[in-house]
Design a protein around this motif. Structure first.
Motif, PDB file in Angstrom:
ATOM      1  N   TRP A 250       0.826  -1.183  -0.067  1.00  0.00           N
ATOM      2  CA  TRP A 250       0.090  -0.049   0.044  1.00  0.00           C
ATOM      3  C   TRP A 250       0.789   1.268   0.092  1.00  0.00           C
ATOM      4  N   LEU A 251       0.606   2.205  -0.612  1.00  0.00           N
ATOM      5  CA  LEU A 251       1.068   3.556  -0.889  1.00  0.00           C
ATOM      6  C   LEU A 251       0.003   4.540  -0.331  1.00  0.00           C
TER       7      LEU A 251
ATOM      8  N   VAL B 125      -4.138  11.134   4.561  1.00  0.00           N
ATOM      9  CA  VAL B 125      -4.927  10.086   5.226  1.00  0.00           C
ATOM     10  C   VAL B 125      -4.550   9.938   6.627  1.00  0.00           C
ATOM     11  N   ASP B 126      -5.407   9.903   7.440  1.00  0.00           N
ATOM     12  CA  ASP B 126      -5.100   9.841   8.973  1.00  0.00           C
ATOM     13  C   ASP B 126      -4.363   8.574   9.264  1.00  0.00           C
ATOM     14  N   ALA B 127      -3.333   9.012   9.999  1.00  0.00           N
ATOM     15  CA  ALA B 127      -2.217   7.929  10.794  1.00  0.00           C
ATOM     16  C   ALA B 127      -3.009   6.669  11.368  1.00  0.00           C
TER      17      ALA B 127
ATOM     18  N   TYR C  71       3.835   5.039   4.225  1.00  0.00           N
ATOM     19  CA  TYR C  71       2.900   6.102   4.562  1.00  0.00           C
ATOM     20  C   TYR C  71       3.537   7.420   4.331  1.00  0.00           C
ATOM     21  N   MET C  72       3.303   8.249   3.295  1.00  0.00           N
ATOM     22  CA  MET C  72       3.753   9.328   2.811  1.00  0.00           C
ATOM     23  C   MET C  72       4.078  10.297   3.759  1.00  0.00           C
TER      24      MET C  72
END
Length: 50
Positions: free
Chosen positions: A3-4, A9-11, A26-27
């Motif tokens: 997944w990227l 998006v909420d942590a 997670y960017m």
């Protein structure tokens, strides 16, 4: 599964797939450490394109 996850998006939503054993990038965790062109190259490599 890989997944990227976009930085907007909420942590809390990143925790569940990681706990299930998925490979999650997670960017928001890496964006500050890498220059934008390198991020795009890495994203393309993950997606198997370009």
């Amino acid at each position: 599964m890989r997944w990227l996850v976009d930085e907007c998006v909420d942590a809390a939503l990143v925790v569940r797939p990681r706990a299930a054993g998925h490979d999650v990038v997670y960017m928001a965790e890496i964006a500050r450490r890498r220059a934008m062109p390198k991020l795009w190259r890495e994203r393309n490599a993950m997606a198997g394109c370009c």
